[in-house]
Scaffold this active site. Structure first.
Site, PDB file in Angstrom:
ATOM      1  CD  GLU A   1     -26.560 -18.814   7.769  1.00 37.81           C
ATOM      2  OE1 GLU A   1     -27.018 -18.088   8.596  1.00 37.81           O
ATOM      3  OE2 GLU A   1     -25.908 -18.529   6.843  1.00 37.81           O
TER       4      GLU A   1
ATOM      5  CE  LYS B   1     -24.868 -13.343   0.597  1.00 37.82           C
ATOM      6  NZ  LYS B   1     -23.708 -13.535   1.806  1.00 37.82           N
TER       7      LYS B   1
ATOM      8  CE  LYS C   1     -23.160 -15.121  -2.290  1.00 41.84           C
ATOM      9  NZ  LYS C   1     -22.890 -16.530  -1.967  1.00 41.84           N
TER      10      LYS C   1
ATOM     11  CG  ASP D   1     -26.422 -16.249  -0.587  1.00 39.63           C
ATOM     12  OD1 ASP D   1     -25.890 -15.788   0.274  1.00 39.63           O
ATOM     13  OD2 ASP D   1     -25.778 -16.899  -1.378  1.00 39.63           O
TER      14      ASP D   1
ATOM     15  N   GLY E   1     -17.022 -15.420  -2.635  1.00 34.88           N
ATOM     16  CA  GLY E   1     -15.763 -15.486  -1.332  1.00 34.88           C
ATOM     17  C   GLY E   1     -14.568 -14.861  -1.990  1.00 34.88           C
TER      18      GLY E   1
ATOM     19  N   GLY F   1     -21.562 -27.807   9.045  1.00 36.24           N
ATOM     20  CA  GLY F   1     -21.261 -26.363   9.371  1.00 36.24           C
ATOM     21  C   GLY F   1     -21.364 -25.824   7.742  1.00 36.24           C
TER      22      GLY F   1
ATOM     23  N   GLY G   1     -15.980 -18.761   3.483  1.00 37.76           N
ATOM     24  CA  GLY G   1     -14.743 -19.245   4.570  1.00 37.76           C
ATOM     25  C   GLY G   1     -14.125 -17.978   4.973  1.00 37.76           C
TER      26      GLY G   1
ATOM     27  CB  ALA H   1      -0.850   0.155   1.190  1.00 39.22           C
TER      28      ALA H   1
ATOM     29  NE  ARG I   1     -25.118  -8.169  17.338  1.00 33.13           N
ATOM     30  CZ  ARG I   1     -25.304  -9.346  16.456  1.00 33.13           C
ATOM     31  NH1 ARG I   1     -25.875 -10.288  17.290  1.00 33.13           N
ATOM     32  NH2 ARG I   1     -25.275  -9.062  15.276  1.00 33.13           N
TER      33      ARG I   1
END
Lengths: 429, 429
Positions: free
Chosen positions: A191, A106, A206, A202, A135, A188, A303, A35, A47
């Site tokens: 959900e 998204k 996208k 979803d 991803g 996993g 991921g 950078a 939270r």
């Protein structure tokens, strides 16, 4: 310029946020070199700052107060909270206050495309969202830059890992949807409340982003036809395989009939197609351009680290632009292309129908299809249930219009000879 | 700035040059919008301006005089002549005179990497070469930008369409190399003099560019181990298939043993690997990053329009930078990684040996391998030639060092029991 560092505020420290924070820590030196200035994490909005986390951050970096995070001395705001509220508000507020925004959201980007792009333009900053689709797979940037010399003809994509995992299991093991979903949840990959994935929403978000970029016009999620995978049966996979096809949840957007038709639904794909071979949680996006032909981008669609790769690529781009004082790129004029409805789609169809096992049934069905201008390419009679006196017909049609097909299916479903319309699945050629 | 257009000079009007000139003509409006200014073709350097061509250019645009082309009022020089001389000279001269250069010239870019990058840096301009690897597939730009947040672990690629076409035919039809080459030549997929392709040199140039970018250190073509496909036999494909493998000409560069090992050679790939499914003239590049995992870029690796897509993407990038007065990006500091020789490679090997068909032969061979630290994973005796009293052994080894393997093969080749070493092919895991 007297600038000595690039200040970053992170909103959200979940799976992806944690990956980004870790990358910023572990690769600080490499990123500073790229950078041209150190990237410094100034604040992290969470939270509950007292919650134990796998990553250790400097004291006082975490805050639960949105104002404290959003008003911090930041050049780049990285939004990784997900969901529409309050993320939309935070992104918009950041853009309006002249901060570059990097987001993986998204839902917000697709629903509020025009509003957010206009806020960014007005403030002379950029909104980056490479991580919102696929991803870690580079796809937003290739559409913006590397394929910019093309007029895009179409996009076909597998952009939801959860459903692709489920469909891969169903195809490989002949298990039912419910069993495959449970496996995905145990691993996993799905959900606890999987509705957004398995109902196709979803993928719609996208696809909205991909199509809006590719066709330089806003294709709203509301303009995209959507059908999930919950209605698919194990035997559809078996019959499809016998016919040389694989079933995938496809997101398709094509320049058609003077506009852009975008749709998300299960589809039969010839098994030698590149996309048919994209298995498990992998994602892939195939783009067809008038010059380049078909190019495919494939990789892990989710991921912590893979998504962090895309987020950090955007952060580095933003950081370079900030450091060099590079003016933001003017937005291309809209192509003015409008969204086309699904009703005029022309497609081949796979239809599975449970019928009374007696003579003349096929003639009645064929007549209804014919009356609607749908011609049959092949019919196979599958298992017969002797006790129930029913049989199963698998019909492949030639190209037909969606609205004609749906009218015919409705009529066929009401015939006394028909016990049930099992499945109607489009064939993607 | 008073600038009203971006001036372009094209060196070469062959297959790719013609595609670029056509795109500039046919998409003038779209490109002007994207670049913010019209892109104007000022001069085209050709060998013979009087030669009839499929594209019609304005009178006086073509010239055979290099000075006339290179001294024209140009912002961007697009070099599409190919070959080292005089292209190197023209590119260097253009950079030094402050012009941005776009080139598809893999030979010049790979051989003169440091010299050309340094000329560009000194003049404050950029050299773009997306089209030098993988035709229209975006791969240079993803490595520079989209995967910039990663430390690259390795690259595996199929980047020569000619050889991939030949190998695909050999695998599918069991034909010999010579027949497959002739087919490729008839279809225009191989040149009359195919040496550069079939001996692997073309892949070496491209891998040099990919590896130098990915590992931020110059990996010269001379540092890359090279082995072509001319020694492959039809039955190697048959035996490989029986063992679950496909044979591909792979270009591989990996961070290994403190440096970068780069090599181009035929390799056995497990048939369910993504790259094993890249058939015909398609190209594909798989990049593994520490964050993103494995991403694959696939598409047409050659062709007039596909390559023009990459060239024009570079031209548009350069044009945007020129228009906005954007400073050129500082070059990353070199990683200092050095090229590692093939001798210390650890690989599994497929070995086909023709031996005397008599007891005790395998023991002698196994002893030589064992003495060199190479252990055997499996041996299959293939066809026996009863008349010649010979048999064919196919040996798969466990992981072994290249230098040990080669010493052992040399020894085995000299054994009285061995008539011929048929093939030694590395297995890419």
């Amino acid at each position: 310029m007297g600038r000595t560092e690039i200040n970053i505020v992170l909103l959200g420290l979940g799976v992806v946020g944690g990956g980004v924070a870790r990358a910023l820590q572990e690769k600080a030196e490499a990123y500073a070199e790229q950078a041209g200035l150190p990237l410094v994490l100034r604040r992290v909005l969470v939270r509950d700052p007292s919650k134990p986390r796998p990553i250790s951050l400097d004291d006082g970096l975490m805050t639960a107060d949105p104002d404290e995070a959003l008003d911090a001395d930041a050049d780049i705001i990285v939004e990784l909270m997900g969901g529409e509220t309050p993320a939309l508000d935070y992104i918009e507020r950041s853009l309006k206050s002249g901060r570059h925004v990097v987001t993986a959201n998204k839902e917000v980007v697709s629903k509020h495309w025009l509003r957010l792009h206009s806020a960014a333009r007005d403030a002379g900053v950029e909104m980056h969202y490479e991580a919102s689709v696929g991803g870690g797979i580079p796809i937003i940037s290739p559409l913006k830059r590397d394929l910019a010399a093309n007029e895009i003809i179409g996009i076909r994509a597998i952009i939801n890992g959860t459903t692709n995992y489920i469909l891969t299991r169903m195809a490989a093991e002949g298990v039912d949807f419910g069993d495959a979903l449970r496996q995905a949840q145990e691993l996993g990959y799905a959900e606890a409340d999987p509705a957004n994935d398995i109902e196709g929403q979803d993928s719609v978000y996208k696809l909205s982003i991909l199509a809006s970029l590719a066709f330089r016009t806003f294709i709203s999620p509301d303009d995209i036809y959507r059908e999930g995978i919950t209605q698919l049966h194990a035997r559809d996979f078996k019959y499809a395989a016998e016919l040389g096809y694989i079933i995938k949840l496809l997101a398709v957007a094509k320049r058609e009939q003077g506009g852009v038709r975008a749709r998300v639904h299960p589809a039969l794909l010839a098994k030698d197609e590149l996309l048919a071979r994209v298995d498990g949680v992998l994602n892939a996006v195939q783009v067809e351009g008038d010059l380049v032909g078909k190019v495919l981008f494939q990789g892990p669609g989710a991921g912590s680290e893979a998504t962090a790769s895309a987020v950090m690529a955007d952060v580095l781009e933003a950081a370079k632009a900030i450091r060099s004082g590079e003016p933001t790129t003017p937005q291309d004029r809209s192509s003015g292309l409008a969204a086309e409805p699904i009703s005029k789609l022309v497609s081949r169809y796979y239809v599975r129908i449970e019928v009374m096992d007696r003579p003349g049934v096929l003639a009645v069905i064929a007549r209804s299809l014919g009356d609607h201008g749908v011609s049959i390419a092949s019919v196979i009679q599958k298992e017969t249930d002797e006790e129930g006196q029913t049989a199963e017909l698998v019909i492949m049609t030639h190209g037909a219009r969606e609205d004609s097909m749906q009218s015919s299916i409705k009529q066929i479903g009401g015939l006394p000879e028909v016990s049930e319309i099992g499945s109607v699945i489009r064939v993607e050629d």
